[in-house]
Design an enzyme around this catalytic site. Structure first.
Site, PDB file in Angstrom:
ATOM      1  N   LYS A 182       0.831  -1.208   0.000  1.00 18.05           N
ATOM      2  CA  LYS A 182       0.000   0.000   0.000  1.00 18.05           C
ATOM      3  C   LYS A 182       0.874   1.270   0.000  1.00 18.05           C
ATOM      4  O   LYS A 182       1.609   1.514   0.941  1.00 18.05           O
ATOM      5  CB  LYS A 182      -0.876   0.050   1.263  1.00 18.05           C
ATOM      6  N   GLY A 233       7.658   5.241   7.435  1.00 20.06           N
ATOM      7  CA  GLY A 233       6.865   6.458   7.633  1.00 20.06           C
ATOM      8  C   GLY A 233       7.299   7.166   8.898  1.00 20.06           C
ATOM      9  O   GLY A 233       8.444   7.012   9.346  1.00 20.06           O
ATOM     10  N   SER A 234       6.384   7.921   9.477  1.00 18.55           N
ATOM     11  CA  SER A 234       6.748   8.764  10.621  1.00 18.55           C
ATOM     12  C   SER A 234       6.812   7.966  11.925  1.00 18.55           C
ATOM     13  O   SER A 234       6.215   6.886  12.032  1.00 18.55           O
ATOM     14  CB  SER A 234       5.719   9.882  10.762  1.00 18.55           C
ATOM     15  N   THR A 237       3.195   7.433  13.430  1.00 23.43           N
ATOM     16  CA  THR A 237       2.428   6.330  12.842  1.00 23.43           C
ATOM     17  C   THR A 237       3.097   4.998  13.139  1.00 23.43           C
ATOM     18  O   THR A 237       2.415   4.001  13.388  1.00 23.43           O
ATOM     19  CB  THR A 237       2.263   6.528  11.318  1.00 23.43           C
ATOM     20  N   GLU A 255      10.745   1.524   9.633  1.00 21.22           N
ATOM     21  CA  GLU A 255      11.754   2.478   9.140  1.00 21.22           C
ATOM     22  C   GLU A 255      11.153   3.863   9.325  1.00 21.22           C
ATOM     23  O   GLU A 255      10.280   4.268   8.551  1.00 21.22           O
ATOM     24  CB  GLU A 255      12.026   2.225   7.652  1.00 21.22           C
ATOM     25  N   CYS A 289      14.405  10.744   4.773  1.00 20.39           N
ATOM     26  CA  CYS A 289      14.531  10.336   6.185  1.00 20.39           C
ATOM     27  C   CYS A 289      15.950  10.550   6.672  1.00 20.39           C
ATOM     28  O   CYS A 289      16.174  10.992   7.785  1.00 20.39           O
ATOM     29  CB  CYS A 289      14.112   8.883   6.345  1.00 20.39           C
ATOM     30  N   GLU A 386      11.729  16.671  13.476  1.00 27.34           N
ATOM     31  CA  GLU A 386      12.147  16.318  12.128  1.00 27.34           C
ATOM     32  C   GLU A 386      11.441  17.282  11.174  1.00 27.34           C
ATOM     33  O   GLU A 386      10.237  17.151  10.940  1.00 27.34           O
ATOM     34  CB  GLU A 386      11.739  14.875  11.804  1.00 27.34           C
TER      35      GLU A 386
HETATM   36  P1  NAD Z   1       3.123   8.688   7.657  1.00 27.00           P
HETATM   37  O1  NAD Z   1       3.528   7.955   8.869  1.00 27.00           O
HETATM   38  O2  NAD Z   1       2.150   9.792   7.775  1.00 27.00           O
HETATM   39  O3  NAD Z   1       2.505   7.689   6.566  1.00 27.00           O
HETATM   40  C1  NAD Z   1       3.203   6.576   6.071  1.00 27.00           C
HETATM   41  C2  NAD Z   1       2.222   5.545   5.571  1.00 27.00           C
HETATM   42  O4  NAD Z   1       1.452   5.061   6.667  1.00 27.00           O
HETATM   43  C3  NAD Z   1       1.205   6.046   4.552  1.00 27.00           C
HETATM   44  O5  NAD Z   1       1.030   5.052   3.562  1.00 27.00           O
HETATM   45  C4  NAD Z   1      -0.065   6.214   5.377  1.00 27.00           C
HETATM   46  O6  NAD Z   1      -1.244   6.107   4.621  1.00 27.00           O
HETATM   47  C5  NAD Z   1       0.067   5.062   6.346  1.00 27.00           C
HETATM   48  N1  NAD Z   1      -0.682   5.199   7.604  1.00 27.00           N
HETATM   49  C6  NAD Z   1      -1.181   6.309   8.191  1.00 27.00           C
HETATM   50  N2  NAD Z   1      -1.776   6.017   9.362  1.00 27.00           N
HETATM   51  C7  NAD Z   1      -1.629   4.685   9.544  1.00 27.00           C
HETATM   52  C8  NAD Z   1      -1.999   3.786  10.589  1.00 27.00           C
HETATM   53  N3  NAD Z   1      -2.623   4.192  11.687  1.00 27.00           N
HETATM   54  N4  NAD Z   1      -1.642   2.489  10.453  1.00 27.00           N
HETATM   55  C9  NAD Z   1      -0.970   2.055   9.373  1.00 27.00           C
HETATM   56  N5  NAD Z   1      -0.607   2.858   8.348  1.00 27.00           N
HETATM   57  C10 NAD Z   1      -0.932   4.158   8.427  1.00 27.00           C
HETATM   58  O7  NAD Z   1       4.490   9.183   7.006  1.00 27.00           O
HETATM   59  P2  NAD Z   1       4.680  10.112   5.721  1.00 27.00           P
HETATM   60  O8  NAD Z   1       4.335  11.510   6.109  1.00 27.00           O
HETATM   61  O9  NAD Z   1       4.015   9.482   4.556  1.00 27.00           O
HETATM   62  O10 NAD Z   1       6.257   9.987   5.479  1.00 27.00           O
HETATM   63  C11 NAD Z   1       7.208  10.804   6.014  1.00 27.00           C
HETATM   64  C12 NAD Z   1       7.915  10.134   7.157  1.00 27.00           C
HETATM   65  O11 NAD Z   1       8.514   8.906   6.725  1.00 27.00           O
HETATM   66  C13 NAD Z   1       9.070  10.936   7.717  1.00 27.00           C
HETATM   67  O12 NAD Z   1       9.047  10.891   9.123  1.00 27.00           O
HETATM   68  C14 NAD Z   1      10.300  10.209   7.189  1.00 27.00           C
HETATM   69  O13 NAD Z   1      11.464  10.419   7.936  1.00 27.00           O
HETATM   70  C15 NAD Z   1       9.845   8.806   7.227  1.00 27.00           C
HETATM   71  N6  NAD Z   1      10.673   7.972   6.350  1.00 27.00           N
HETATM   72  C16 NAD Z   1      11.514   7.032   6.901  1.00 27.00           C
HETATM   73  C17 NAD Z   1      12.362   6.286   6.085  1.00 27.00           C
HETATM   74  C18 NAD Z   1      13.317   5.261   6.645  1.00 27.00           C
HETATM   75  O14 NAD Z   1      13.800   4.435   5.874  1.00 27.00           O
HETATM   76  N7  NAD Z   1      13.626   5.276   7.923  1.00 27.00           N
HETATM   77  C19 NAD Z   1      12.333   6.495   4.712  1.00 27.00           C
HETATM   78  C20 NAD Z   1      11.477   7.463   4.189  1.00 27.00           C
HETATM   79  C21 NAD Z   1      10.645   8.187   5.014  1.00 27.00           C
END
Ligand code: NAD
Length: 483
Positions: A182, A233-234, A237, A255, A289, A386
C-alpha cells in the site's frame, strides 16, 4: 482523505485508468483518491482506493498464493525478480515522469530513484541465506534454518515511493513471502504501476497492490491474515503500527523518521565539502529520512562553512521537477508544506538568523526555497523536530565532546555523519553517534548489502543485506539426536 479532495473537473484529469492489483487481476477501486501535482497544487489524476472488502480479497489471494510460492527456490524467485527489474528499467523514463508529477522531485532524481531501487533489488537477490549448522558432533546435529513468514503487508510514505516500495517488496518476495503493498495516499500512482509490472511477471496473488488512505494502512496492521508489516513512515504512525501489530504479534520492520546530525570538524576546507553537505541536507527539498537535519560546525570553520553553504543554496534552482534545470522541487503535499511553514514561522519568531531563503513565494505550488538558519536556540522546533523540508540549522561548537552530546540529545537515531580529514578521528567520533548508520565524509549512502535502519525511535529492525532479509523470515531450529 476528504481534506485532500480539491475542486476537480473530471474532464481535465489526465488519467484515471489506474487499477488495483488483486489476485493477478486489474481491479477498479471501490473508492477513489484525488492525486495532486505539488508543483501546481492541482488534482491531475485519480487513483482507485481499496475498501476493507478489497483488502480481505487481496489477503485471501496472497494467502492462497503463499502455499505455492513458499515451495519455490531462491533461484526461481531471483529469476522472476530479475525479470521484474528488467521491465522496470524498460519503463524507467515513463515511470519517472509519473513519479515527478505525483511526488514533485526533479525528473533526473526520479530516474535515479527507479535506477537505485532496481539496482538494490538486483543486489539483494544475490545474497545467500544458508542453513547454519550450530552443532554437529557424535550425539546431535543442530541446524538453524530460515523460512518465510507468510503474507507481508508493506506500507510506504510519499517521499521516495518507488525505492521505499522496492526494498521491502523484493526482500519479502525473494525470501518466499507473498505481499499486499500500500503506497501513501499522496503518491499512489507509480506504485500502482509497479503492481501492473509485477502482475505480468509473478504468479497471481504473489504481489497485490492496493492504494488507499490511512485507514487502509490501519486495517492492514489489524488484519489477522497478514503475518508481518514492513512500515516506512513517521515515528508517530510507526508507534500506532507497533501497537496494532501487537494484537496478533505480527512481525514488524519499522523504518521511521530521523533528525540526522552532521558534525563538521575544524580541519576541513568548508568550500571543498559544501556541495556534498548542501545536497545531503536539501536533496528532495529535505524530504529524505536520512537527510542532514542539523549541522554542527566547529567555530574555527563556522563562518566560512555558512558562507559556502549559502552560496550553494543561492545557486540551487527551485521549480517544477519537469523543468530540466530544476534541482529542488516543491514540498510534496499541503500538510507537509503547512508544517514546514509553521516551523519557519516559529524559527523567525524565536529570533534566529535566516542566512538565506526564508520567504515563501506566492503561487499555487508548494514551493519553499532552501533556507539556512544560524543563532538558533537548541530547544527550538527546528532543532528538536524532524523538519522534513528545506530548512536546516547550522549550530556552532568549540569542543567536540559537546558536539557529540548535542548530536545525541534526541529521541531520533536514524543516521549521522562526521566530516574531517583525519579518518581515524572521524571513525572514533562516528562510533559514538547513537544511530543506525554513522558515515565519515559522506551522508546518505546505502546499498543492497548494507543494513539500514534506525536506533532509538527511528525504527525497529533493518532493511537490506542478510540482516534485513532475515527480518522477513522465521528462524527455525532443527535439532536431531543421533543416539
Ligand atoms: P506517515 O507515517 O504519515 O505515513 C506513512 C504511511 O502510513 C502512509 O502510507 C499512510 O497512509 C500510512 N498510515 C497512516 N496512518 C496509519 C496507521 N494508523 N496504520 C498504518 N498505516 C498508516 O508518514 P509520511 O508523512 O508518509 O512519510 C514521512 C515520514 O517517513 C518521515 O518521518 C520520514 O522520515 C519517514 N521515512 C523514513 C524512512 C526510513 O527508511 N527510515 C524512509 C522514508 C521516510
Amino acid at each position: 482523505m476528504a481534506e485532500r479532495a480539491q475542486h476537480v473537473d473530471a474532464g481535465t484529469l489526465e488519467s484515471s485508468d489506474f487499477r488495483l492489483v488483486i489476485g493477478g487481476e486489474r481491479v477498479r477501486g471501490d473508492e477513489q483518491l484525488d492525486v495532486i501535482d505539488p508543483a501546481t497544487g492541482k488534482v491531475f489524476a485519480r487513483a482507485p482506493a481499496a475498501s476493507h472488502a478489497q483488502l480481505d480479497e487481496a489477503v485471501r489471494a496472497a494467502r492462497t498464493a503463499f502455499e505455492m510460492w513458499r515451495a519455490t527456490t531462491y533461484a526461481e524467485r531471483a529469476e522472476l525478480v530479475r525479470a521484474f527489474t528488467k521491465k522496470l528499467r524498460e519503463r524507467q523514463n515513463e515511470l519517472a515522469e509519473l513519479l515527478t508529477r505525483e511526488q514533485g522531485k526533479p525528473l533526473s532524481q526520479s530516474i535515479a530513484e527507479i535506477d537505485r531501487g532496481a539496482a538494490q533489488s538486483d543486489g539483494m537477490i544475490t545474497i545467500e541465506i544458508p542453513v547454519e549448522v550450530l552443532i554437529d558432533d557424535a550425539d546431535r546435529r543442530i541446524e538453524l534454518k530460515y523460512r518465510p513468514l507468510g503474507v507481508v503487508g508493506i506500507i510506504t510514505p510519499w517521499n521516495a515511493p518507488v525505492n521505499l516500495a522496492l526494498g521491502p517488496l523484493v526482500s519479502a518476495l525473494y525470501t518466499g513471502n507473498t505481499v499486499v503493498l500500500k503506497p501513501s495516499p499522496y503518491t499512489p500512482l507509480t506504485t500502482l504501476e509497479l503492481g501492473e509490472i509485477a502482475r505480468e511477471i509473478f504468479p497471481a496473488g504473489v504481489v497485490n497492490v492496493l492504494a488507499g488512505g490511512d485507514d487502509l494502512g490501519k486495517w492492514m496492521t489489524e488484519h489477522p491474515g497478514i503475518d508481518k508489516i514492513s512500515f516506512t513512515g513517521s515515528v508517530e504512525t510507526g508507534k500506532k503500527v507497533a501497537a496494532a501489530a501487537a494484537a496478533t504479534l505480527k512481525r514488524v520492520t519499522l523504518e521511521l523518521g530521523g533528525n540526522d546530525p552532521a558534525i563538521i570538524l575544524d580541519d576541513v576546507d568548508p568550500k571543498a565539502i559544501a556541495k556534498k553537505v548542501f545536497f545531503a541536507s536539501f536533496v528532495n527539498s529535505g524530504q529524505v529520512c536520512m537527510a542532514i537535519k542539523r549541522i554542527y560546525a566547529h567555530e574555527k570553520i563556522y563562518d566560512a562553512l555558512c558562507e559556502a553553504l549559502v552560496e550553494e543554496a543561492r545557486k540551487a534552482k527551485v521549480g517544477n521537477g519537469l523543468d530540466p534545470d530544476t534541482q529542488l522541487g516543491p514540498i510534496q503535499n499541503k500538510m507537509q508544506y503547512d508544517k514546514v511553514r509553521s516551523i519557519l514561522e516559529d524559527t523567525k519568531k524565536s529570533g534566529a538568523r535566516i542566512l538565506c531563503g526564508g520567504e515563501v513565494p506566492e503561487g499555487d505550488g508548494y514551493f519553499i526555497p532552501p533556507t539556512l538558519v544560524t543563532d538558533i536556540d537548541e530547544k527550538s522546533r527546528l532543532v528538536q523536530e524532524e523538519q522534513f523540508g528545506p530548512i536546516v540549522p547550522i549550530l556552532k561548537f568549540s569542543d567536540v565532546e559537546d558536539a557529540i552530546r548535542r548530536a545525541n540529545d534526541t529521541r531520533y537515531g536514524l543516521s549521522g555523519s562526521v566530516w574531517t580529514n583525519d579518518l581515524e578521528r572521524g571513525k572514533a567520533i562516528a562510533e559514538r553517534l547513537e544511530v543506525g548508520t554513522a558515515w565519515v565524509n559522506q551522508h546518505r549512502a546505502t546499498s543492497a548489502f548494507v543494513p539500514f535502519g534506525g536506533a532509538k525511535e527511528s525504527g525497529l529492525g533493518r532493511q537490506y543485506s542478510i540482516v534485513g532479509l532475515k527480518g522477513y523470515m522465521e528462524p527455525e531450529v532443527i535439532s536431531i539426536a543421533k543416539k
